[in-house]
Design a protein around this motif. Structure first.
Motif, PDB file in Angstrom:
ATOM      1  N   LEU A 103       0.856  -1.179   0.000  1.00 47.80           N
ATOM      2  CA  LEU A 103       0.000   0.000   0.000  1.00 47.80           C
ATOM      3  C   LEU A 103       0.890   1.226   0.000  1.00 47.80           C
ATOM      4  N   ARG A 104       0.854   1.953  -1.084  1.00 50.38           N
ATOM      5  CA  ARG A 104       1.665   3.151  -1.267  1.00 50.38           C
ATOM      6  C   ARG A 104       3.147   2.843  -1.064  1.00 50.38           C
ATOM      7  N   GLU A 105       3.766   3.354  -0.014  1.00 48.55           N
ATOM      8  CA  GLU A 105       5.212   3.183   0.154  1.00 48.55           C
ATOM      9  C   GLU A 105       5.577   2.074   1.128  1.00 48.55           C
ATOM     10  N   LYS A 106       4.582   1.275   1.542  1.00 47.26           N
ATOM     11  CA  LYS A 106       4.859   0.222   2.511  1.00 47.26           C
ATOM     12  C   LYS A 106       4.525  -1.161   1.940  1.00 47.26           C
ATOM     13  N   MET A 107       5.304  -2.146   2.400  1.00 45.49           N
ATOM     14  CA  MET A 107       5.108  -3.532   2.008  1.00 45.49           C
ATOM     15  C   MET A 107       4.927  -4.367   3.272  1.00 45.49           C
ATOM     16  N   PHE A 108       3.864  -5.183   3.292  1.00 44.09           N
ATOM     17  CA  PHE A 108       3.548  -6.011   4.450  1.00 44.09           C
ATOM     18  C   PHE A 108       3.781  -7.474   4.077  1.00 44.09           C
ATOM     19  N   ILE A 109       4.576  -8.181   4.888  1.00 47.37           N
ATOM     20  CA  ILE A 109       5.012  -9.536   4.550  1.00 47.37           C
ATOM     21  C   ILE A 109       4.722 -10.458   5.726  1.00 47.37           C
ATOM     22  N   THR A 110       3.934 -11.509   5.494  1.00 52.02           N
ATOM     23  CA  THR A 110       3.660 -12.472   6.555  1.00 52.02           C
ATOM     24  C   THR A 110       4.815 -13.464   6.676  1.00 52.02           C
ATOM     25  N   GLN A 111       5.067 -13.874   7.912  1.00 44.94           N
ATOM     26  CA  GLN A 111       6.116 -14.853   8.209  1.00 44.94           C
ATOM     27  C   GLN A 111       5.446 -16.103   8.773  1.00 44.94           C
ATOM     28  N   TYR A 112       5.343 -17.119   7.930  1.00 43.47           N
ATOM     29  CA  TYR A 112       4.600 -18.320   8.303  1.00 43.47           C
ATOM     30  C   TYR A 112       5.215 -19.023   9.514  1.00 43.47           C
ATOM     31  N   ASP A 113       6.528 -19.179   9.512  1.00 41.85           N
ATOM     32  CA  ASP A 113       7.181 -19.911  10.601  1.00 41.85           C
ATOM     33  C   ASP A 113       7.359 -19.064  11.855  1.00 41.85           C
ATOM     34  N   ASN A 114       7.591 -17.755  11.683  1.00 42.86           N
ATOM     35  CA  ASN A 114       7.806 -16.873  12.834  1.00 42.86           C
ATOM     36  C   ASN A 114       6.523 -16.282  13.391  1.00 42.86           C
ATOM     37  N   ASN A 115       5.387 -16.553  12.737  1.00 40.12           N
ATOM     38  CA  ASN A 115       4.081 -16.093  13.226  1.00 40.12           C
ATOM     39  C   ASN A 115       4.054 -14.585  13.483  1.00 40.12           C
ATOM     40  N   CYS A 116       4.458 -13.824  12.471  1.00 41.85           N
ATOM     41  CA  CYS A 116       4.462 -12.367  12.632  1.00 41.85           C
ATOM     42  C   CYS A 116       4.269 -11.696  11.276  1.00 41.85           C
ATOM     43  N   LEU A 117       4.088 -10.387  11.329  1.00 41.47           N
ATOM     44  CA  LEU A 117       3.941  -9.565  10.129  1.00 41.47           C
ATOM     45  C   LEU A 117       5.051  -8.530  10.118  1.00 41.47           C
ATOM     46  N   LEU A 118       5.819  -8.491   9.034  1.00 41.93           N
ATOM     47  CA  LEU A 118       6.902  -7.526   8.892  1.00 41.93           C
ATOM     48  C   LEU A 118       6.474  -6.404   7.952  1.00 41.93           C
ATOM     49  N   THR A 119       6.952  -5.203   8.232  1.00 41.54           N
ATOM     50  CA  THR A 119       6.713  -4.060   7.350  1.00 41.54           C
ATOM     51  C   THR A 119       8.045  -3.540   6.828  1.00 41.54           C
ATOM     52  N   TYR A 120       8.122  -3.356   5.514  1.00 43.01           N
ATOM     53  CA  TYR A 120       9.302  -2.815   4.838  1.00 43.01           C
ATOM     54  C   TYR A 120       8.863  -1.658   3.949  1.00 43.01           C
ATOM     55  N   ASN A 121       9.819  -0.807   3.556  1.00 47.61           N
ATOM     56  CA  ASN A 121       9.515   0.123   2.483  1.00 47.61           C
ATOM     57  C   ASN A 121       9.795  -0.568   1.157  1.00 47.61           C
ATOM     58  N   LEU A 122       9.514   0.105   0.062  1.00 51.95           N
ATOM     59  CA  LEU A 122       9.617  -0.546  -1.249  1.00 51.95           C
ATOM     60  C   LEU A 122      11.050  -0.693  -1.724  1.00 51.95           C
ATOM     61  N   ASN A 123      12.003  -0.184  -0.955  1.00 50.68           N
ATOM     62  CA  ASN A 123      13.416  -0.409  -1.246  1.00 50.68           C
ATOM     63  C   ASN A 123      13.981  -1.580  -0.457  1.00 50.68           C
ATOM     64  N   GLY A 124      13.111  -2.281   0.269  1.00 52.41           N
ATOM     65  CA  GLY A 124      13.551  -3.424   1.041  1.00 52.41           C
ATOM     66  C   GLY A 124      14.163  -3.073   2.378  1.00 52.41           C
ATOM     67  N   GLU A 125      13.867  -1.878   2.893  1.00 49.41           N
ATOM     68  CA  GLU A 125      14.410  -1.456   4.187  1.00 49.41           C
ATOM     69  C   GLU A 125      13.380  -1.734   5.281  1.00 49.41           C
ATOM     70  N   TYR A 126      13.834  -2.385   6.336  1.00 50.51           N
ATOM     71  CA  TYR A 126      12.972  -2.814   7.431  1.00 50.51           C
ATOM     72  C   TYR A 126      12.364  -1.616   8.163  1.00 50.51           C
ATOM     73  N   ILE A 127      11.060  -1.722   8.506  1.00 49.23           N
ATOM     74  CA  ILE A 127      10.378  -0.676   9.269  1.00 49.23           C
ATOM     75  C   ILE A 127       9.930  -1.192  10.629  1.00 49.23           C
ATOM     76  N   SER A 128       9.191  -2.310  10.652  1.00 49.09           N
ATOM     77  CA  SER A 128       8.647  -2.762  11.931  1.00 49.09           C
ATOM     78  C   SER A 128       8.237  -4.225  11.859  1.00 49.09           C
ATOM     79  N   LYS A 129       7.924  -4.763  13.052  1.00 55.28           N
ATOM     80  CA  LYS A 129       7.458  -6.144  13.183  1.00 55.28           C
ATOM     81  C   LYS A 129       6.239  -6.154  14.088  1.00 55.28           C
ATOM     82  N   PHE A 130       5.213  -6.892  13.686  1.00 54.24           N
ATOM     83  CA  PHE A 130       4.014  -7.035  14.516  1.00 54.24           C
ATOM     84  C   PHE A 130       3.886  -8.496  14.919  1.00 54.24           C
TER      85      PHE A 130
END
Length: 271
Positions: A103-130
């Motif tokens: 969505l816009r400048e953010k990318m949301f990626i699910t982690q099946y084994d780690n049971n979490c959601l990661l957020t990156y920008n579109l350059n592949g730079e880490y933002i946060s973990k839920f």
């Protein structure tokens, strides 16, 4: 019901879609098709390595860049709209990235084994973990973003529900007692559509989380065997990867079978 999709992130307009698949001799690849079934490009991995079980796939509607999550290599590879490799990220950080949404400048990626959601920008730079902890996420897969309010919808597979999140906290969930093993999700302008790997496969909800009768007729359901991903384009067309049958099924917004692409080796993700 109106299944027309907005031009949300992850959707490449103009009658194209992408599916991740296992090619012959376990050569992994991602193919971008026109809806008539003619391959446009085929990508087998970039300089950082060939694909090792590609799963999540997403297309940035602005740049046309293709993002591919690899289950076994625990990374995301990025290609331009012509299939040329750009970069990869997530090595030694990710664990089975199976779902990707933009969505816009953010990318949301699910982690099946780690049971979490990661957020990156579109350059592949880490933002946060839920990560809600205590089993509140248990094997997460498909992810979608509501463009209107930016809520994030996550398929919580083993808990048999859809979790709704904002950027920083949990909002609610739905689907318990209705959806078994939800694996993929799409948000249209009027509905939430969820794919399960157990029959009846497709569930449609309104935004009050009431179940709506599906448009897909029984004769089309009979063609589905272990579907693994789906996409709804701007015309309301359903494109479903049929894992066990090794084909992709295309259904129009009236529930009519339009085409079956039988030249896709073990299709998985579709966007």
């Amino acid at each position: 019901k109106n299944f027309q999709n907005k031009t949300t992130a992850g959707c490449e307009m103009g009658g194209r879609f992408a599916t991740s698949s296992r090619q012959v001799q376990h050569c992994h690849g991602i193919e971008n098709y026109k809806q008539k079934g003619k391959p446009v490009i085929s990508v087998g991995g970039g300089p950082c390595g060939t694909f090792n079980y590609p799963w999540g796939v997403c297309i940035d509607s602005v740049s046309g860049n293709i993002y591919v999550g690899e289950q076994n290599s625990d990374r995301v590879q990025v290609f331009d709209s012509e299939g040329s490799f750009l970069y990869c990220f997530g090595v030694q950080v990710m664990s089975s990235p199976l779902g990707i949404a933009i969505l816009r400048e953010k990318m949301f990626i699910t982690q099946y084994d780690n049971n979490c959601l990661l957020t990156y920008n579109l350059n592949g730079e880490y933002i946060s973990k839920f990560d809600m902890g205590n089993g509140q996420f248990f094997h997460v897969r498909g992810v979608a973003v509501n463009e209107c309010n930016e809520d994030i919808y996550v398929c919580d597979v083993t808990n048999n529900r859809i979790q709704i999140l904002s950027d920083s906290f949990h909002l609610s969930h739905f689907g318990i007692g209705i959806v078994n093993s939800p694996i993929d999700i799409q948000i249209t302008s009027s509905n939430i559509v969820v794919l399960s790997n157990q029959s009846p496969y497709l569930y449609t909800f309104d935004f009050d989380f009431n179940v709506i009768q599906n448009l897909i007729p029984d004769k089309v359901y009979d063609l589905l065997h272990s579907p693994n991903g789906f996409f709804i384009d701007e015309l309301g067309t359903f494109i479903i990867s049929n894992f066990r049958n090794k084909d992709v099924i295309i259904i129009d917004d009236k529930g009519t079978l339009v085409n079956t692409l039988s030249d896709v080796e073990t299709p998985i993700g579709v966007r």
